[in-house]
Design a protein around this motif. Structure first.
Motif, PDB file in Angstrom:
ATOM      1  N   ASN A 271       0.807  -1.227   0.000  1.00  0.00           N
ATOM      2  CA  ASN A 271       0.000   0.000   0.000  1.00  0.00           C
ATOM      3  C   ASN A 271       0.837   1.273   0.000  1.00  0.00           C
ATOM      4  O   ASN A 271       0.403   2.306   0.518  1.00  0.00           O
ATOM      5  N   ALA A 272       2.034   1.200  -0.562  1.00  0.00           N
ATOM      6  CA  ALA A 272       2.835   2.419  -0.695  1.00  0.00           C
ATOM      7  C   ALA A 272       2.132   3.348  -1.665  1.00  0.00           C
ATOM      8  O   ALA A 272       1.392   2.898  -2.541  1.00  0.00           O
ATOM      9  N   GLN A 273       2.378   4.640  -1.505  1.00  0.00           N
ATOM     10  CA  GLN A 273       1.827   5.573  -2.483  1.00  0.00           C
ATOM     11  C   GLN A 273       2.472   5.279  -3.835  1.00  0.00           C
ATOM     12  O   GLN A 273       3.593   4.761  -3.880  1.00  0.00           O
ATOM     13  N   PRO A 274       1.772   5.610  -4.924  1.00  0.00           N
ATOM     14  CA  PRO A 274       2.365   5.348  -6.238  1.00  0.00           C
ATOM     15  C   PRO A 274       3.669   6.124  -6.422  1.00  0.00           C
ATOM     16  O   PRO A 274       3.847   7.179  -5.815  1.00  0.00           O
ATOM     17  N   ILE A 275       4.526   5.581  -7.246  1.00  0.00           N
ATOM     18  CA  ILE A 275       5.766   6.294  -7.575  1.00  0.00           C
ATOM     19  C   ILE A 275       5.394   7.622  -8.228  1.00  0.00           C
ATOM     20  O   ILE A 275       4.574   7.665  -9.143  1.00  0.00           O
TER      21      ILE A 275
ATOM     22  N   GLN B  99      12.402   6.213  -2.423  1.00  0.00           N
ATOM     23  CA  GLN B  99      11.274   6.923  -1.833  1.00  0.00           C
ATOM     24  C   GLN B  99      11.701   7.385  -0.444  1.00  0.00           C
ATOM     25  O   GLN B  99      12.062   6.582   0.399  1.00  0.00           O
ATOM     26  N   HIS B 100      11.672   8.684  -0.213  1.00  0.00           N
ATOM     27  CA  HIS B 100      12.027   9.212   1.107  1.00  0.00           C
ATOM     28  C   HIS B 100      10.834   9.858   1.803  1.00  0.00           C
ATOM     29  O   HIS B 100      10.814   9.977   3.009  1.00  0.00           O
ATOM     30  N   TRP B 101       9.896  10.341   1.008  1.00  0.00           N
ATOM     31  CA  TRP B 101       8.728  10.995   1.601  1.00  0.00           C
ATOM     32  C   TRP B 101       7.585   9.988   1.674  1.00  0.00           C
ATOM     33  O   TRP B 101       7.357   9.232   0.730  1.00  0.00           O
ATOM     34  N   PHE B 102       6.859   9.993   2.776  1.00  0.00           N
ATOM     35  CA  PHE B 102       5.766   9.036   2.956  1.00  0.00           C
ATOM     36  C   PHE B 102       4.494   9.752   3.358  1.00  0.00           C
ATOM     37  O   PHE B 102       4.533  10.732   4.124  1.00  0.00           O
TER      38      PHE B 102
END
Lengths: 246, 268
Positions: A41-45, B60-63
Motif C-alpha cells: 500500500n505504498a503511495q504510487p511512484i 522513496q524518502h517521503w511518505f
C-alpha cells in the motif's frame, strides 16, 4: 535499447492475477523484466520520478509493480505502453482477505490445523475490519487516491478517466486472452501461455462469494459500489476497443 | 526461507495485537554505506525474525501519513513470528511503531557523501557493462559522474533520507536541521570511514548482550576491523579537482551534515 522499442508498464493491482501475468512475461522477457517492489500500500511512484525509471531500467522490456500508475509516456519513455488488470471486485476483495489469512496461518509454522484455525479466529481481523481498509481498492488504485482515506465520488470520476489512458485493460475473468491482445506492441507475447501463480488456496475451486454468508456478502457488495462501476466501465472499454471481455 | 535464529520465539508467544511489540532493533540502511557485514550479523542473530524492507529504485524518502504505520501493522498481521529486528532503506521512526516490550534501538551507518556517490556511480557502470546493449543516453550517464549524480538525482541524499524529502523535491537549510534532529534521536550513528568503532558500539548494545551472540559479535567486529578501502573511496580520492568541486557544490548540505555527524555523533 532503442527509444522506439516498446516497454510494457504493468500497473499491478493485488489479487487480480498480476503475479500470473508477470510469470507469463518471465520467459518472454527474461532479465529485461523488472519487478519494482515497495512496502504494501505504498503511495504510487511520483510522476516526477518516472524519468528515473527510464534511466535506471534502460534495458527493460517490461516493468511490473504495485506502485506504478499511468503517466503520459512522452514525459519519460515515449514507447511505453501501460496495462492494468481489473477483477470482479467482490471476488478480488474476498480472495485478498483469505489470502492474507491463509499466509498468516502458515507463518505460525507447523501445527495442528484445528489449533491454527483457532488462533486465526482469535487473532486475525474479521472480514468486516478488513473491509474498512480495503473497500474500493481498485478505484483508489487507478485514481491514484490514498489507500488511507475512504474512496470518494471524485476518486471514481478520476479512475474512470484514468482507465481510458491505459493501452491494455486486462480482466481477470478472461486474463488468458490478454497476452495475445498485446501482440501488436509485443509480438513475443502472441503465443505466451498464462500460468497460475500466487493463488489463494481455495478448496473446491468455488467462487469466493459462494463461501460467505449472504448478509456479509451484501455488506461487501455495498462497500464496492465504485469498484463495480469501474469494472463495468473496463468491460465496456474493452468491447469498444475489440479487446477481450469475459 | 526461514532461517534458524539465535533469537527465536516459541510459537506460543505469538500474539496479534496490530503492532510489533517484540521489535527491539531497527537498522536504517543508507545506500552504499558498506553495511553488508552488519546485515550478515543481524541475519545470524535474528534469523527469520529479521524483517527487511528495501524499496526498489527509484528511491522513496517521503511518505504519506500512516503509510509506514500501515506497513508495520501489515507485517504484524501477515508474519506474526517475525519482526524483532528491521532493516529498512527509509526513515522508520519510533512513532511509526506504537508500543514495544523493550525500547527499540535505532542504528544507522553513513558514508562520506562524495565517496557514496562514487560508489553508486561505479555500481551503475558495472551494471551497464554486464547488461550491455546500451543507448547513447545511458552511455553518457555511465561516463560522467557529475551528470550521473544530477540525472539520477543522487545529490544531497543523506539530508533527504533523514529529513524525509524525495529526490525530486528541493531542499533548504530547514531540511538539514530536520535531518540533524532525526539523526540525534538514533541510538548509534556510525560512518563507513570508522567501521571498527561502529561495530564495537553496535555489538555492545543491550539487545546483543547474551552469551549466545558472542561468536556472531566476534565475527562482526573482526570483519569490520579489517583494513578496507572500497572502490568508491578510491575513485573519490582520484577525482579530478574540477569534478570534485562540482560534486561538492551539489552536495553542500550533505557535506555539512556529514561533518556534523562526525563531530557531534561520532567523535563528540
Amino acid at each position: 535499447m532503442a527509444e522506439t522499442s516498446s516497454v510494457l508498464i504493468s500497473c499491478h493491482i493485488g489479487k487480480t492475477g498480476g503475479t500470473s501475468f508477470r510469470a507469463m512475461l518471465t520467459p518472454a522477457h527474461g532479465e529485461r523484466l523488472v519487478f519494482i517492489a515497495r512496502m504494501p500500500n505504498a503511495q504510487p511512484i511520483r510522476r516526477e520520478l518516472f524519468p528515473l525509471l527510464r534511466r535506471t531500467y534502460w534495458y527493460a522490456r517490461s516493468i511490473d509493480s504495485h506502485d506504478l500508475r499511468y503517466v503520459p509516456p512522452d514525459d519519460f519513455w515515449p514507447a511505453a505502453r501501460f496495462s492494468v488488470i481489473l477483477r470482479d471486485p467482490i471476488e478480488r476483495f474476498l480472495s485478498g482477505y483469505f489470502f492474507q489469512r491463509y499466509h498468516t496461518g502458515q507463518a505460525l509454522g507447523p501445527m495442528d490445523e484445528d489449533r491454527r484455525e483457532a488462533w486465526l479466529a482469535g487473532n486475525f481481523p474479521p472480514l468486516e475490519v478488513y473491509l474498512e481498509e480495503d473497500a474500493e481498492y481498485q478505484t483508489r488504485f487507478v485514481a491514484r487516491a490514498s489507500f488511507f482515506q475512504p474512496a470518494r465520488k471524485e476518486d471514481l470520476a478520476d479512475a474512470l478517466r484514468e482507465l481510458e489512458n491505459y493501452d491494455y485493460v486486462g480482466i481477470t475473468e478472461c486474463i488468458e486472452k490478454l497476452p495475445a491482445a498485446m501482440a501488436a506492441d509485443f509480438p513475443e507475447l502472441s503465443k505466451a501461455a498464462m500460468p497460475t501463480e500466487n493463488v489463494t488456496p481455495n478448496r473446491g475451486g468455488r467462487l469466493w462469494r459462494d463461501r460467505v454468508a449472504p448478509k456479509l456478502l451484501e455488506k461487501v457488495r455495498a462497500r464496492h459500489a465504485y469498484d463495480l462501476r469501474l469494472y463495468e466501465a473496463a468491460i465496456n472499454l474493452n468491447r469498444q476497443r475489440g479487446h477481450p471481455v469475459p | 526461507v526461514p532461517q534458524e535464529s539465535a533469537k527465536s520465539t516459541p510459537t506460543t508467544e505469538v500474539r496479534f495485537d496490530g503492532r510489533l511489540s517484540r521489535l527491539e532493533l531497527v537498522f536504517l540502511h543508507t545506500a552504499r554505506a558498506g553495511a553488508a557485514p552488519l546485515r550478515t550479523y543481524l541475519e545470524k542473530c535474528y534469523g527469520a525474525a529479521l524483517r527487511t524492507e528495501y524499496n526498489s529504485q527509484p528511491p522513496q524518502h517521503w511518505f504519506e501519513p500512516g503509510e509506514i504505520k500501515y506497513w508495520v501493522d501489515w507485517i504484524s498481521r501477515m508474519i506474526p513470528d517475525s519482526g524483532r529486528a528491521f532493516a529498512v532503506n527509509f526513515l522508520l521512526q519510533p512513532h511509526d511503531v506504537n508500543y514495544t516490550v523493550h525500547p527499540i534501538r535505532f542504528v544507522s551507518l553513513v558514508r562520506q557523501p562524495i565517496a557514496r556517490i562514487a560508489g553508486e556511480f561505479l555500481a551503475f557502470q558495472r551494471e551497464v557493462e554486464v547488461r550491455g546493449n546500451v543507448d547513447a543516453a545511458t552511455r553518457w550517464l555511465a561516463g560522467d559522474i557529475v551528470h550521473f549524480a544530477d540525472a539520477m538525482m543522487r545529490n544531497d541524499y543523506l539530508v533527504r533520507f533523514f529529513a524525509n524529502v524525495d529526490v525530486c523535491d528541493p531542499i533548504d537549510d530547514a531540511h538539514l536541521n530536520r535531518a540533524r534532529g532525526a539523526l540525534a534521536r538514533l541510538d548509534i550513528v556510525g560512518c563507513h570511514e570508522h567501521r571498527q568503532q561502529f561495530a564495537q558500539r553496535v555489538s555492545s548494545l543491550d539487545v546483543f548482550a547474551g552469551e549466545e551472540f558472542s561468536a556472531a559479535r566476534g565475527t562482526f567486529v573482526a570483519e569490520m576491523s579489517r583494513e578496507f578501502r572500497a572502490p568508491g573511496d578510491e575513485l573519490a580520492a582520484q577525482l579530478d579537482a574540477t569534478v570534485r568541486q562540482q560534486l561538492e557544490q551539489r552536495n553542500l548540505r550533505d557535506l555539512s551534515l556529514y561533518r556534523w555527524i562526525s563531530d557531534e555523533l561520532i567523535h563528540g
